[in-house]
Design a protein around this motif. Structure first.
Motif, PDB file in Angstrom:
ATOM      1  N   ARG B  36      48.458  35.256  61.170  1.00  0.00           N
ATOM      2  CA  ARG B  36      48.625  35.544  59.898  1.00  0.00           C
ATOM      3  C   ARG B  36      48.734  34.500  58.825  1.00  0.00           C
ATOM      4  O   ARG B  36      48.491  34.434  57.577  1.00  0.00           O
ATOM      5  CB  ARG B  36      50.108  36.281  59.956  1.00  0.00           C
ATOM      6  CG  ARG B  36      49.876  37.591  60.599  1.00  0.00           C
ATOM      7  CD  ARG B  36      51.486  38.162  61.011  1.00  0.00           C
ATOM      8  NE  ARG B  36      51.325  39.627  61.475  1.00  0.00           N
ATOM      9  CZ  ARG B  36      52.629  40.113  61.939  1.00  0.00           C
ATOM     10  NH1 ARG B  36      53.515  39.791  61.883  1.00  0.00           N
ATOM     11  NH2 ARG B  36      52.164  41.521  62.154  1.00  0.00           N
ATOM     12  N   GLU B  37      49.372  33.286  59.253  1.00  0.00           N
ATOM     13  CA  GLU B  37      49.689  32.288  58.440  1.00  0.00           C
ATOM     14  C   GLU B  37      48.154  31.795  57.843  1.00  0.00           C
ATOM     15  O   GLU B  37      48.030  31.350  56.823  1.00  0.00           O
ATOM     16  CB  GLU B  37      50.338  31.062  59.213  1.00  0.00           C
ATOM     17  CG  GLU B  37      50.841  30.081  58.384  1.00  0.00           C
ATOM     18  CD  GLU B  37      51.904  30.670  57.585  1.00  0.00           C
ATOM     19  OE1 GLU B  37      52.504  31.745  57.762  1.00  0.00           O
ATOM     20  OE2 GLU B  37      52.565  29.810  56.320  1.00  0.00           O
ATOM     21  N   ALA B  39      45.311  33.232  57.731  1.00  0.00           N
ATOM     22  CA  ALA B  39      44.717  34.436  56.960  1.00  0.00           C
ATOM     23  C   ALA B  39      45.372  34.355  55.452  1.00  0.00           C
ATOM     24  O   ALA B  39      44.660  34.783  54.497  1.00  0.00           O
ATOM     25  CB  ALA B  39      44.805  35.670  57.424  1.00  0.00           C
ATOM     26  N   ALA B  40      46.698  34.166  55.554  1.00  0.00           N
ATOM     27  CA  ALA B  40      47.280  34.219  54.211  1.00  0.00           C
ATOM     28  C   ALA B  40      47.137  32.864  53.268  1.00  0.00           C
ATOM     29  O   ALA B  40      46.800  32.802  52.146  1.00  0.00           O
ATOM     30  CB  ALA B  40      48.913  34.216  54.218  1.00  0.00           C
ATOM     31  N   GLU B  41      46.867  31.620  54.088  1.00  0.00           N
ATOM     32  CA  GLU B  41      46.810  30.512  53.180  1.00  0.00           C
ATOM     33  C   GLU B  41      45.314  29.946  52.908  1.00  0.00           C
ATOM     34  O   GLU B  41      45.174  28.973  52.014  1.00  0.00           O
ATOM     35  CB  GLU B  41      47.499  29.053  54.182  1.00  0.00           C
ATOM     36  CG  GLU B  41      48.905  29.372  54.191  1.00  0.00           C
ATOM     37  CD  GLU B  41      49.601  28.027  54.217  1.00  0.00           C
ATOM     38  OE1 GLU B  41      49.040  27.494  55.492  1.00  0.00           O
ATOM     39  OE2 GLU B  41      50.307  27.421  53.556  1.00  0.00           O
TER      40      GLU B  41
END
Lengths: 500, 317
Positions: B36-37, B39-41
């Protein structure tokens, strides 16, 4: 369509009986224990980890064969050179030293372990801080012949600062002091006293010979009949996996998921407390309030989530939530504000410069911050000394953090996940510091610096006494005293404790 | 009012299973957090998909991380054209059933020059058809982050790998100058052209992978399970003898026996082991008593000591 169309061999066949017991053996009920090993260059640290891996059978034959081939020699006991096993990088093999953090894995019937192996050289304090940041326990090595060295004390100090509350003292090379019980008692008493001064109470001291494998995985009752304590592996099996993430619910929002118009979920890892559908939450920094309507995971809808769980939360109303926000329990909220106190470890050559604007990342939140160093830890004495200039690489300092926008933290002591941060240099984009929040700064502090002068807010009578004292006689120009009523002064100082 | 998750349209709804043990749950949570990290950054991530067991676990975790959404990045398979036939069949089936964006890349120049593991030696072949091909594909896609299934327990140089592994614009890894990585706070800031390799399975061991596959019922290429198969003994390895491009040398003969593979790569470079373990329970039991590492069957690791580090510096996963 479903996944079952793809061949799957989950069902068992008739031939598994001889293996059933073995397969059951690996079922582990505990989370993995993370530990760090620290010691000086010659304390035998690599040998100790090599021994742990060897005696728990984590080293496979082909790795051992590669070792034997590379070293061209075995040690006295016919075993491979354990240090080579760990020093995975060519540069290290050539120099014979460990240059960076390496992670190693081994397990017993009861638990699995992740070891951060860090270098013993002073200039690599930063690597130790890195390894310690995720560790539940520190194994500190001491050479039985040399006793506690300054380096051991430094490592213990760094480990305790990074929040490690369980120490194992490995009094190694014990065969070389003829298994002398007095030596062990002396070193362990000295260490006990030192560790207590750091606030660490869970201390286990073990006499051992990593080279001979005594009291590492296998007991050594023949050599040391007087020792009745645990072996190293027993001590590790009994250690506690940190559960500091108690307290209020915390969910740093990593991303918002909208697979369709009808669904909006907030994805993140629970960093503290627990949540269930129906609970009221606040979204920080906005302070908006909502109720949790669903906790969604791939394994369908859940009725609760606890610290450590990676989940997707659905709220009962349309609210504005973005990455970097934190969803928290409404009745136990974290600290919010633009000024915080912290301790940090400087990790790069450039150091941490006063007044420079850095990026600070904590959880999923990244924002601008400027840093004002106040003191630096003298590792040899354990004292904090005034230090307002650049914190050089490997320095540990207490600092003030000033944010441009609202920041959200818990104190590191309360919550390791929401109290930790890294600093990123905007010029190099490198990670330049690791830090731990100690508290929020009150806006009206009792002790403030304004330019060249220090502003002191004190009860009027105390202020008079202080100004009249000889201690202050020569430095009155540097101090401005603000006279308050005792009640007002008490209120100011209550919030200012962390400044001193 | 938002609708509940049951009312949304979800492709391939998951099935309910008994809860994972705390050990596997902790590893799963960590991996999902990393997915998730990243994919978000990052603007344009990709997942390296090698079709093997680790990739299968990685894919499963990605689907979990983004549920009920789709996996928000493509899968990239570097096809050397020398993979096992069953791997390619499996890959295509998985991509279709899980509704994934699959990108397949082959080093066209290497293929045109007919660079094969038989004619050019494993080191040169791997360099051209895997390392070089991977760089081509990453450059072509303009990816700024690439997920990989590497584990730190696999090999000595991987033990020092970060979870976010920084790469220069020419995909180089500098093991002596890695960014410090503290807690689970990852630094995803990079300049244009630079990239990060992200390793959600860093802290998993081989046994963890197998136990998770068992607990989650994750489908695998059948070659992992023992069956009677044709093979040829060559250079101390058992090479699967089903591809017509495998030419027998003098003195070699095709034998049949119960064999399986602990890792899957290019068939001429991947040795089988003798085994009767035809299901997950038996494989895990076999692992528990195994005395050699899984990569022992890989020819490329044995070329020289430190060969993996060399390949990694050059951009190999």
């Amino acid at each position: 369509m479903s996944a079952s169309a793809i061949s799957s061999h989950h069902s068992s066949s008739a031939t598994i009986l001889p293996f059933a017991e073995s397969a059951a053996r690996v079922t582990r009920d505990a989370r993995p224990l993370r530990l760090i090993t620290c010691g000086s260059v010659d304390d035998g640290k690599s040998t100790l980890i090599g021994r742990l891996l060897w005696d728990t059978k984590a080293v496979k034959e082909d790795h051992a064969a590669t070792l034997a081939r590379d070293s061209g020699q075995q040690n006295d006991l016919g075993l491979p050179d354990f240090a080579l096993l760990l020093d995975g990088l060519q540069a290290e093999r050539e120099q014979g030293i460990t240059i960076d953090v390496a992670y190693r894995y081994f397990s017993t019937d009861k638990r699995s372990f992740i070891v951060a192996d860090t270098p013993g050289h002073e200039q690599y304090t930063r690597n130790m801080a890195t390894g310690a940041s995720t560790a539940d326990l520190a194994v500190l090595l001491a050479d039985a012949r040399a006793g506690l060295l300054e380096q051991t004390r430094r490592h213990a100090t760094i480990a305790s600062l990074m929040g490690i509350r369980q120490f194992v003292l490995a009094v190694n090379k014990f065969d070389l002091v003829n298994y002398d019980r007095d030596v062990f008692e002396r070193i362990s008493a000295e260490f006990q006293e030192f560790a207590l001064s750091l606030g660490v109470r869970q201390i286990t001291a073990i006499p051992m010979s990593a080279l001979k494998g005594e009291n590492v995985v296998l007991p050594a009752s023949d050599a040391m009949p007087w020792y009745e304590g645990p072996t190293l592996i027993e001590a590790l099996e009994l250690a506690i996996v940190r559960i500091t993430q108690a307290g209020g619910f915390r969910l740093p929002v990593q991303r918002v998921v909208r697979p369709g118009e009808s669904f909006r979920g907030y994805q993140g890892t629970v960093s503290g407390g627990a949540i269930k559908p129906g609970d009221s939450v606040a979204i920080l920094p906005s302070g908006t309030v909502a109720n949790v309507s669903q906790i969604v995971t791939f394994d369908l809808v859940r009725n609760a989530a606890v610290a450590g769980d990676a989940v997707t939360l659905v709220l009962d109303r349309q609210v504005d939530v973005a990455r970097g926000d934190m969803i928290v329990s409404i009745d136990a909220q974290p600290l919010t504000g633009k000024a915080f106190d912290a301790q940090l470890v400087s990790l790069q050559q450039s150091g941490i410069e006063p007044g420079k604007r850095y990026w600070l990342k904590s959880g999923s939140r990244r924002q601008r911050v400027s840093v004002e160093p106040l003191t630096q830890l003298d590792l040899s004495s354990g004292q904090w000394r005034a230090h307002a200039s650049t914190l050089a690489m490997n320095a540990i300092g207490k600092v003030h953090l000033a944010f441009e926008e609202t920041a959200i933290f818990d104190a590191y002591e309360q919550n390791r996940a929401t109290g930790a941060f890294i600093l990123i240099d905007p010029d190099t984009l490198n990670t330049v510091a690791g830090g731990m929040i100690t508290g929020k700064r009150a806006n009206l502090a009792g002790l403030k610096r304004e330019g060249d002068r220090v502003l002191l807010s004190l009860p009027a009578d105390l202020a008079e006494q202080l100004m009249a004292s000889e201690l202050l006689a020569g430095r009155r120009d540097e101090v401005e005293v603000k006279r308050l009523t005792p009640a007002d002064a008490a209120a100011v100082w209550k919030n200012a404790g962390s400044d001193i | 009012m938002p609708l509940s998750v049951q009312e949304t349209e979800i492709k391939n709804p998951p099935v309910s299973r008994p809860p994972l043990d705390p050990h596997l749950k902790a590893l799963e949570n960590e991996a999902i957090h990393i997915f998730r990290e990243v994919a978000a950054e990052f603007d344009n991530p990709v997942m390296l998909y090698s079709i093997g067991k680790d990739s299968s676990v990685l894919l499963h975790l990605a689907r979990k991380a983004f549920f009920p959404g789709r996996v928000p990045f493509p899968l990239l398979h570097v096809d050397t054209t020398w993979k096992f036939r069953e791997m390619i069949e499996f890959r295509n089936r998985v991509a279709e059933e899980y509704d994934l964006d699959l990108v397949v890349h082959t080093n066209k120049r290497g293929a045109a020059e007919n660079i094969t593991p038989f004619t050019h030696g494993s080191a040169f072949y791997t360099d051209v058809m895997k390392t070089e091909a991977l760089k081509q594909a990453l450059d072509a896609g303009g990816y700024d982050a690439a997920f990989g299934g590497a584990r730190r327990d696999e090999e000595a140089s991987r033990a020092k790998e970060r979870i976010y592994s920084f790469r220069s614009p020419d995909h180089k890894w500098d093991p002596r100058n890695q960014r410090p990585e503290l807690w689970n706070v990852y630094n995803g800031m990079i300049r244009k052209g630079e990239s990060v390799r992200a390793f959600p399975l860093s802290n998993w061991t081989e046994v963890d992978i197998w136990r998770y596959i068992q607990a989650e019922d994750i489908p695998l290429v059948p070659l992992y399970y023992a069956a009677e198969r044709p093979y040829v003994e060559r250079d101390g390895m058992m090479v699967l003898a089903e591809d017509p491009r495998l030419e027998l040398k003098d003195g070699e003969e095709v034998k049949r026996g119960m064999i399986r593979f602990r890792t899957l790569g290019c068939f001429p470079l991947t040795g089988a082991i003798r085994s009767t373990a035809s299901n997950l329970e038996e494989i895990i039991a076999e692992l528990e008593i195994a005395t050699v590492s899984e990569r022992q069957g890989r020819a490329i690791d044995r070329d020289q000591s430190g060969s993996m580090e060399k390949k990694k510096r050059e951009g190999y996963f």
